[in-house]
Design an enzyme around this catalytic site. Structure first.
Site, PDB file in Angstrom:
ATOM      1  CB  CYS A   2      -3.156   5.545  16.870  1.00 52.69           C
ATOM      2  SG  CYS A   2      -3.115   4.000  15.743  1.00 52.69           S
ATOM      3  NE  ARG A  27      -2.192  13.155  16.264  1.00 55.40           N
ATOM      4  CZ  ARG A  27      -1.017  12.988  15.916  1.00 55.40           C
ATOM      5  NH1 ARG A  27      -0.642  11.529  15.588  1.00 55.40           N
ATOM      6  NH2 ARG A  27      -0.147  13.746  15.843  1.00 55.40           N
ATOM      7  CD1 TRP A  74      -5.824   5.535   9.512  1.00 53.46           C
ATOM      8  CD2 TRP A  74      -4.099   4.424   9.355  1.00 53.46           C
ATOM      9  NE1 TRP A  74      -5.675   5.077   7.938  1.00 53.46           N
ATOM     10  CE2 TRP A  74      -4.461   4.489   7.986  1.00 53.46           C
ATOM     11  CE3 TRP A  74      -2.946   3.610   9.210  1.00 53.46           C
ATOM     12  CZ2 TRP A  74      -3.842   4.106   6.871  1.00 53.46           C
ATOM     13  CZ3 TRP A  74      -2.041   3.049   8.405  1.00 53.46           C
ATOM     14  CH2 TRP A  74      -2.679   3.470   7.068  1.00 53.46           C
ATOM     15  CG  ASN A  98       0.816   7.483  16.495  1.00 51.14           C
ATOM     16  OD1 ASN A  98       0.515   6.569  15.681  1.00 51.14           O
ATOM     17  ND2 ASN A  98       1.389   8.728  16.518  1.00 51.14           N
ATOM     18  N   GLY A  99       2.112   4.373  16.069  1.00 56.14           N
ATOM     19  CA  GLY A  99       3.415   3.936  15.332  1.00 56.14           C
ATOM     20  C   GLY A  99       3.468   2.614  14.940  1.00 56.14           C
ATOM     21  CD  GLU A 480      -4.282  18.511  -4.262  1.00 56.52           C
ATOM     22  OE1 GLU A 480      -4.876  18.788  -3.260  1.00 56.52           O
ATOM     23  OE2 GLU A 480      -3.292  17.380  -4.212  1.00 56.52           O
ATOM     24  CE  LYS A 484      -7.393  17.745  -1.491  1.00 52.62           C
ATOM     25  NZ  LYS A 484      -6.138  16.968  -1.689  1.00 52.62           N
ATOM     26  CD  GLU A 487      -6.990  13.162  -0.417  1.00 46.71           C
ATOM     27  OE1 GLU A 487      -6.665  14.329  -0.809  1.00 46.71           O
ATOM     28  OE2 GLU A 487      -6.627  12.624   0.457  1.00 46.71           O
ATOM     29  CG  HIS A 503       4.996   9.796 -24.855  1.00 49.39           C
ATOM     30  ND1 HIS A 503       5.910   9.873 -25.963  1.00 49.39           N
ATOM     31  CD2 HIS A 503       5.068  11.129 -24.751  1.00 49.39           C
ATOM     32  CE1 HIS A 503       6.163  11.119 -26.401  1.00 49.39           C
ATOM     33  NE2 HIS A 503       5.764  11.860 -25.645  1.00 49.39           N
ATOM     34  CE  LYS A 598      -5.574  17.826   7.450  1.00 48.87           C
ATOM     35  NZ  LYS A 598      -6.037  18.120   6.164  1.00 48.87           N
TER      36      LYS A 598
END
Ligand code: AGP
Length: 603
Positions: A2, A27, A74, A98-99, A480, A484, A487, A503, A598
């Site tokens: 947050c 955040r 968040w 925050n946490g 990557e 992308k 998300e 495999h 972020k």
């Protein structure tokens, strides 16, 4: 993770708090709220969803009061509801956090047994309840905070106000960052300097275990043993200007397009263009020739930049590298031998797992180096060496320009390591630096192909599953590309080392699964194309990313021919654009994808 803000002001502070929260919305954007001390006690406004909902509520129902705290959430504990939105008020106390309070259940049970009535599902409410209990038993706010901090386990950055105490705000940090902002007759608390930039650039960062008693004109700081301590005040470079999108529809689109320019800025810091040599702006406190091993730790996209760097250091400098995700490094407790270097890679410089991995490696006697985009971040402050990426503020939650700038910085370090270890000749160094210098131009070329890439992306958008394949340096890029797409478009995607397909994962292939094959014309080209043929033989829908001289019988996205050394940099653009345009086509929230933030400041 947050964002939190607190202001002891001279004017009503609610709108200023929203202004500061605007700079922290990256955040978390599940809900937001503000509370102030008014003549009637504590008043608050909270709204679910984006910050603009709170701003609209405040426009309809303004909040008086010159002392206030605010929060953008968040969600970690408790659904995304107004009831669970911060600030949390219990009795004469109001708290933003925050946490994660890890022992909140034990504390909650104890409080309920003592008659407390909880109104939310959050872990944070136990802090407000504990403080309210202390105060109801006669403790002063300062003593209440001192007593409660001792009871909390986990990660927390807190800002607290107390009814009737207009000249008092208390902040505490244990893990997630918290900074004090010094004004003229006004004082501030914020998750970072960027949030406080509209008000002041005089910043004091709290260290882990610190708490601060703030009034309009000063801040007293105490450490975890409640001893008074002095923390340095620094002048933040953070800009007070809110970054805007310019003519772009999304910050991500702007940030993808900015890459040629910002990797140029990062190159300018670490490369002598005329000599085509790497030159570090400061002498490094270690010599690569004396190192036996490198450990690279990071999360998400930054971890994939670290994985590319593993290939570079091992190939160019013949230096063994362990590249791992930070959340595993910190608990794996790998025995790190002496003469080792730990490199952490992070856009924000605040990611909790990466910070913990840095502290673990430091405790193991490793040299420490942080590749970060935020020079005032905790990782930068706690590392022996800081290698900045000059990507500028990255607002889109999906990391793009910082990824390619991280690659540039890491490539320069690998080249320097090769020179110091005598495994890279001056001629070869000139060739590799030349290849790096050419990438901004080649990226600009690739960006011109956006329309074509967008067409292919729209086809991808209808898929349930997508695969990305790459070999060598481009295996991390396949990872990557998949990240992308996941998300941004919420389509399930996986990246694989192309050689690994047969495999097991090849069982997933049928005509409904697009397979993005990253195959520059390098030493592994033929191998990758054989794997692509195996997929084609099972009806997989191939999209080939290759250079001018590549294969022509499949849907192809062409990237300018370049030295294989820089292919992860160049092929980053088409995988970013595929994800971006698939997301735009599907109408997802490109800059603030659901469930993401972020900067991940909790475990
Ligand atoms: C990438 O697009 C994501 N935003 C995420 O994976 C990110 O890379 C990760 O959280 C690491 O963040 P950092 O670079 O700030 O440490």
């Amino acid at each position: 993770m947050c964002g939190i803000v607190g202001i002891l002001g001279k004017e009503p502070v609610a709108d200023s708090i929203v202004e500061a929260l605007r700079r922290l919305e990256y955040r978390g954007y599940d809900s937001a709220g503000v509370a102030t001390l008014t003549s009637s006690g504590i008043e608050r406004r909270r709204a679910v969803g984006k910050l603009r909902n709170l701003a609209e509520l405040l426009a309809r129902a303004p909040l008086p009061g010159t002392s206030g705290i605010g929060h953008t959430r968040w969600a970690t504990h408790g659904g995304v509801t107004e009831t669970n939105a911060h600030p949390h008020v219990v009795g004469d106390v109001v708290v933003v956090h925050n946490g994660i309070i890890e022992n909140f259940r034990t504390l909650k049970d104890e409080l309920i047994a003592g008659g407390a009535v909880f109104t939310t599902e959050t872990d944070t409410e136990v802090v407000a309840q504990l403080l309210a209990r202390e105060i109801s038993q006669g403790a002063s706010p300062r003593d209440a905070v001192k007593a409660v901090l001792k009871r909390l386990q986990g990660a927390f950055a807190l800002a607290m106000l107390f009814k009737g105490e207009g000249d008092l705000m208390i902040g505490a940090r244990n893990g997630p960052p918290l900074a004090i902002g010094h004004g003229d007759g006004e004082m501030f608390l914020g998750s970072d300097a960027i949030a406080l930039a509209p008000f002041t650039n005089r910043i004091t960062y709290l260290e882990d275990g610190d708490w601060a008693v703030v009034s309009h004109n000063k801040a007293e700081i105490f450490d975890a043993e409640n001893r008074p301590v002095k923390r340095p005040m620094s002048f933040s470079q953070a800009s007070s200007l809110l970054v805007d999108k310019g003519n772009y529809r999304h910050f991500m689109a702007k940030e993808i397009a900015e890459q040629p320019e910002v990797i140029g800025h990062t190159l300018a810091e670490y490369v002598d263009f005329a000599e085509r040599r790497v030159r570090m702006p400061q002498a490094l406190p270690f010599d690569f020739a004396k190192l036996d091993r490198i450990t690279i730790a990071a999360c998400g996209t930054a971890a994939y930049a670290g994985l590319v760097a593993k290939y570079w250091f091992e190939r160019i400098a013949r230096l063994p590298v362990e590249a791992d995700i930070a959340s595993e490094v910190r608990y794996r407790e790998a025995p790190l031998l002496k003469n080792g270097l730990a490199i952490v890679v992070s856009q924000s410089g605040e990611t909790a797992d990466t910070l913990a991995a840095l502290r673990y490696c430091k405790a193991q006697g490793q040299h420490t180096l942080a590749v970060v985009n935020v020079p005032e971040s905790t990782m930068a402050r706690e590392s022996e060496t800081v290698i900045r990426t000059f990507a500028g503020p990255e607002i889109g939650v999906a990391s793009t320009k910082t990824f390619t700038c991280q690659l540039v910085a890491l490539a320069c370090l690998a080249i320097l390591a090769g020179r110091q270890r005598g495994t890279l000749s001056a001629e070869a160094e000139r060739e590799l630096v030349g290849a790096l210098i050419a990438t901004p131009r080649q990226m600009t070329e690739t960006l011109k192909d956006e329309k074509h890439i967008a067409e292919i992306a729209r086809e991808l958008a209808g898929s349930r599953d997508v695969m990305f394949l790459g070999r060598g340096l481009n295996y991390p890029l396949a990872l990557e590309g998949a990240l992308k797409l996941k998300e941004l478009s919420y389509i399930h995607a996986e990246g694989y080392a192309a050689g690994e397909l047969k495999h097991g994962p090849i069982a997933l292939i049928d005509e409904t699964v697009p397979v993005i094959v990253i195959a520059p014309h390098d030493e592994l080209y033929e191998k990758t194309i054989s794997n692509m043929e195996e997929v084609a033989a099972r009806g997989g829908r191939i999209v080939l990313l290759t250079d001018d001289h590549g294969h022509k019988s499949f849907r192809t996205i062409t990237v300018p021919k370049a030295n294989a050394f820089v292919s992860p940099l160049l092929y980053a653009v088409p995988v970013q654009l595929l994800a971006y345009h698939a997301a735009v086509f599907l109408g997802t929230d490109v800059d603030q994808p659901r469930n993401l933030a972020k900067s991940v400041t909790v475990e």
